[in-house]
Design a protein around this motif. Structure first.
Motif, PDB file in Angstrom:
ATOM      1  N   VAL A   1      -4.228   4.976   0.018  1.00 45.40           N
ATOM      2  CA  VAL A   1      -5.263   5.409   0.964  1.00 45.40           C
ATOM      3  C   VAL A   1      -5.212   6.920   1.129  1.00 45.40           C
TER       4      VAL A   1
ATOM      5  N   ALA B   1     -11.157   2.080   3.286  1.00 46.65           N
ATOM      6  CA  ALA B   1     -10.038   1.652   2.441  1.00 46.65           C
ATOM      7  C   ALA B   1      -9.024   0.853   3.255  1.00 46.65           C
ATOM      8  N   ILE B   2      -8.729   1.282   4.465  1.00 48.65           N
ATOM      9  CA  ILE B   2      -7.789   0.559   5.326  1.00 48.65           C
ATOM     10  C   ILE B   2      -8.307  -0.845   5.592  1.00 48.65           C
TER      11      ILE B   2
ATOM     12  N   GLU C   1       0.878  -1.168   0.000  1.00 47.06           N
ATOM     13  CA  GLU C   1       0.000   0.000   0.000  1.00 47.06           C
ATOM     14  C   GLU C   1       0.916   1.219   0.000  1.00 47.06           C
TER      15      GLU C   1
ATOM     16  N   HIS D   1     -10.984   6.787   4.379  1.00 50.92           N
ATOM     17  CA  HIS D   1      -9.788   6.112   4.882  1.00 50.92           C
ATOM     18  C   HIS D   1     -10.109   4.832   5.639  1.00 50.92           C
TER      19      HIS D   1
END
Length: 147
Positions: A68, A79-80, A64, A76
């Protein structure tokens, strides 16, 4: 994820990794395929926030690298969670750092300490989390048995 110009993907492939790289933008994927026509990387159009079901913990290594933080702060957490969901064994997070508090005007929207710690979900545990003045480098490993 968010493979952009394909630099990271091609670098990992040059190290011998079997790489799947994706981006939500069909034009970005078309451009990277044109840029690297003989690539061994599988470039795929996919959405980090809604990835294919078969990708759950499908990747031994997930990188990653500033994806993000390119998303608005209100995305966030989601997405995390999805990044963690993709990770079969190991996750490397590279991002610009900021302190807790009000979100800056963006993009990008750098990650806070609590956001970096939030990658410890879906069985992931931190191995190393390092912050210098401007950047996070964090490594997480999968700690639960895979089904």
């Amino acid at each position: 994820m968010g493979c952009g110009y394909g630099r990271d993907s091609e670098f990992l492939a040059s190290l011998g990794f079997e790489v799947t790289a994706f981006d939500v933008s069909p034009s970005a994927i078309a451009a990277v395929r044109e840029r690297y026509p003989d690539s061994k990387v599988a470039y795929v159009v996919a959405d980090l926030l809604d990835p294919p079901a078969e990708w759950r913990r499908a990747f031994d290594l997930v990188v990653e690298n500033m994806t993000v933080q390119a998303l608005p702060v209100d995305l966030h957490a989601r997405a995390i969670a999805r990044v963690a969901w993709l990770t079969g064994e190991r996750l490397l997070v590279l991002a610009v750092a900021r302190d807790e508090g009000a979100a800056p005007d963006g993009p990008p929207w750098p990650l806070t300490p609590s956001e970096v710690q939030a990658f410890q979900t879906d069985g992931l545990s931190a191995v190393r989390v390092r912050r210098d003045e401007v950047r996070w480098t964090a490594e997480f490993v999968q700690q639960v048995a895979m089904n």
